[in-house]
Design an enzyme around this catalytic site. Structure first.
Site, short mmCIF file in Angstrom:
data_model
loop_
_atom_site.label_atom_id
_atom_site.label_comp_id
_atom_site.label_asym_id
_atom_site.label_seq_id
_atom_site.Cartn_x
_atom_site.Cartn_y
_atom_site.Cartn_z
N ASP A 1 0.86 -1.19 0.00
CA ASP A 1 0.00 0.00 0.00
C ASP A 1 0.89 1.23 0.00
O ASP A 1 0.73 2.14 -0.81
CB ASP A 1 -0.92 -0.01 1.22
CG ASP A 1 -1.71 -1.31 1.32
OD1 ASP A 1 -1.38 -2.13 2.21
OD2 ASP A 1 -2.59 -1.52 0.50
N GLN B 1 13.36 1.76 -3.10
CA GLN B 1 12.67 1.23 -4.28
C GLN B 1 13.59 1.23 -5.49
O GLN B 1 13.58 0.29 -6.29
CB GLN B 1 11.40 2.04 -4.56
CG GLN B 1 10.28 1.78 -3.56
CD GLN B 1 8.99 2.48 -3.92
OE1 GLN B 1 8.99 3.63 -4.37
NE2 GLN B 1 7.87 1.77 -3.76
N GLU C 1 1.66 -6.65 -5.23
CA GLU C 1 1.36 -5.81 -6.39
C GLU C 1 2.56 -5.06 -6.92
O GLU C 1 2.93 -5.21 -8.09
CB GLU C 1 0.23 -4.82 -6.05
CG GLU C 1 -0.13 -3.89 -7.19
CD GLU C 1 -1.53 -3.30 -7.05
OE1 GLU C 1 -1.75 -2.21 -7.59
OE2 GLU C 1 -2.38 -3.94 -6.41
O1 TRH Z 1 4.74 -5.92 0.60
P1 TRH Z 1 3.70 -6.51 -0.24
O2 TRH Z 1 3.29 -7.87 0.04
O3 TRH Z 1 2.41 -5.61 -0.20
C1 TRH Z 1 1.12 -6.12 -0.23
C2 TRH Z 1 0.59 -6.04 -1.57
O4 TRH Z 1 0.66 -4.78 -2.05
C3 TRH Z 1 -0.87 -6.43 -1.62
O5 TRH Z 1 -1.40 -6.20 -2.89
C4 TRH Z 1 -1.61 -5.63 -0.67
O6 TRH Z 1 -2.94 -6.06 -0.68
C5 TRH Z 1 -1.00 -5.89 0.63
O7 TRH Z 1 0.35 -5.42 0.64
C6 TRH Z 1 -1.76 -5.20 1.63
O8 TRH Z 1 4.16 -6.49 -1.77
P2 TRH Z 1 4.36 -5.36 -2.86
O9 TRH Z 1 3.07 -4.88 -3.39
O10 TRH Z 1 5.31 -5.91 -3.80
O11 TRH Z 1 5.02 -4.13 -2.09
C7 TRH Z 1 6.34 -4.17 -1.64
C8 TRH Z 1 6.95 -2.77 -1.72
O12 TRH Z 1 8.20 -2.76 -1.02
C9 TRH Z 1 7.26 -2.34 -3.15
O13 TRH Z 1 6.97 -0.96 -3.31
C10 TRH Z 1 8.75 -2.55 -3.27
C11 TRH Z 1 9.20 -2.24 -1.87
N1 TRH Z 1 10.48 -2.81 -1.49
C12 TRH Z 1 11.56 -1.95 -1.41
O14 TRH Z 1 11.45 -0.75 -1.70
N2 TRH Z 1 12.76 -2.46 -0.99
C13 TRH Z 1 12.94 -3.78 -0.70
O15 TRH Z 1 14.04 -4.19 -0.33
C14 TRH Z 1 11.82 -4.67 -0.84
C15 TRH Z 1 11.98 -6.12 -0.55
C16 TRH Z 1 10.59 -4.15 -1.21
#
Ligand code: TRH
Length: 382
Positions: free
Chosen positions: A17, A257, A275
């Site tokens: 989110d 990110q 996502e």
């Molecule tokens: O963390 P998530 O499992 O988030 C989830 C999903 O968004 C899901 O759809 C939603 O319903 C739930 O939350 C509530 O996975 P997602 O979407 O890949 O988000 C991870 C974020 O973290 C993404 O913006 C990338 C970021 N990230 C980094 O910036 N650095 C990192 O080292 C890692 C591992 C992730």
């Protein structure tokens, strides 16, 4: 006058989110020169990947974006010109009331979750008049067709990826920055972002006993329980990889990110989830595996198959079957419990999936760009 945009985000769990909301806020501010204010109810997830965010502060400005802690009682503020309700999180009542006092009334978008399902085409852009206030929300669906809002694709992303790919020193710099050696000849380096219920042990056993030299890069905090169980408590931590057979597990820090993008660009296979990382893995144009966020009544299975139907289009039947079987096994779908067999077929298809990854990313790049679409739709109404 610079248009003012408010993004409201409620953190359900994990990082997605906050991740999606922050990425959109950055695009609106930096690519569309808009004044962006992000309201978020839980700050620590954002602070985990955005340097400079202080999870204790009620309001702060980071990277040109105003970040406000969304809590009750809600602050008395004048509403923005455009309002984004991320993932249908709702808006604070006092804010909605203030929107009715504004003239013109702000443009109100409900940014929905990404899905490859066909019904999204018909739902995208639909107006929803407020039941009793002179306000109308408009549903905005990210998606995989021209009839949707498309995908978030920050400008210069594809060029940055390809430049990074051609630049050996940039990749070497990445590995140094996370205390990893350069990949060895024939090594398969995998990024590993999954939910705790992934069939991790079966896969790690397969990798440990397999033919290929496997390096698995696990972001800090991911699947900690399963890792602990598989390693018998000798969990990897930065600078302390753990090896068994042909598999070496590396713990990597949770990174920004932008750095996470580079990790996806540099790895041979990317295990992603939810996502935002799921979308980034597709822009990385590498073979990827998606662990879908679990939904009630297994509604996520339809979401997974809808994506597989689109993504495997154009693949030869054996490769398409290998992808589908491994994605099903990784998501624990009934009848697909042979993770080892499924992985071997998936691994054998890697050369094909590498070519397909570029074609697929090219196809996605032809879709509408999410932030640009929102800005255009808003300006049509402002
Ligand atoms: O963390 P998530 O499992 O988030 C989830 C999903 O968004 C899901 O759809 C939603 O319903 C739930 O939350 C509530 O996975 P997602 O979407 O890949 O988000 C991870 C974020 O973290 C993404 O913006 C990338 C970021 N990230 C980094 O910036 N650095 C990192 O080292 C890692 C591992 C992730």
């Amino acid at each position: 006058m610079t248009a003012r945009w408010d993004i409201f985000c409620k953190v359900v769990d994990n990082f997605g989110d906050a991740g999606v909301a922050w990425r959109l806020a950055r695009q609106l501010a930096h690519e569309h020169a808009l004044a962006v204010r992000l309201w978020i109810d839980v700050l620590p997830p954002l602070a985990r990947f955005v340097p400079g965010v202080d999870a204790e502060r009620e309001e702060q400005r980071v990277d040109g974006i105003e970040i406000r802690h969304w809590r009750a009682p809600f602050a008395e503020v004048s509403p923005a010109d455009v309002v984004i309700e991320a993932f249908g999180c709702g808006l604070p009542d006092p804010y909605v009331h203030a929107m009715t006092q504004a003239s013109p009334a702000p443009v109100w978008f409900v940014l929905e979750y990404l899905s490859a399902e066909a019904w999204v085409d018909g739902a995208h852009g639909l107006p929803s008049p407020h039941p009793h206030l002179p306000l109308t929300r408009r549903f905005w669906f990210p998606g995989f067709t021209d009839a949707t809002g498309g995908l978030p694709r920050d400008s210069g992303l594809i060029e940055a990826r390809d430049t990074f790919r051609r630049d050996a020193s940039a990749r070497a710099q990445l590995w140094r920055s996370i205390a990893l050696p350069m990949p060895a000849e024939g090594e398969c380096r995998v990024s590993f972002y999954c939910y705790p219920d992934a069939p991790l042990a079966a896969l790690f056993d397969t990798w440990a006993d397999g033919d290929d030299r496997m390096s698995c890069l696990v972001p800090d905090g991911v699947a900690a329980g399963a890792l602990d169980a598989w390693t018998g408590g000798d969990v990897p931590h930065p600078g302390h990889p753990v090896s068994r057979g042909r598999l070496t597990l590396h713990s990597v820090p949770f990174m920004t990110q932008a750095a996470f993008d580079r990790l996806l660009w540099a790895c041979d296979v990317n295990f992603v989830r939810g996502e935002d990382s799921f979308v980034r893995a597709q822009w990385a144009a590498r073979p990827f595996v998606w662990h879908v966020y679990r939904q009630a009544e297994n509604a996520h299975h339809a979401k997974l198959d809808a994506l597989l139907d689109r993504y495997t289009t154009g693949l030869d039947p054996p490769t398409a079957a290998a992808v589908r079987e491994f994605f099903h096994a990784w998501n624990g779908m009934a009848g697909f419990d042979q993770v080892d067999v499924a992985w071997r077929a998936f691994a054998a298809a890697r050369p094909t999936l590498e070519r397909h990854g570029s074609a697929w990313a090219g196809q996605l790049a032809a879709l509408p760009e999410l932030a640009t679409g929102l800005v255009k739709a808003a300006s049509d109404r402002l």
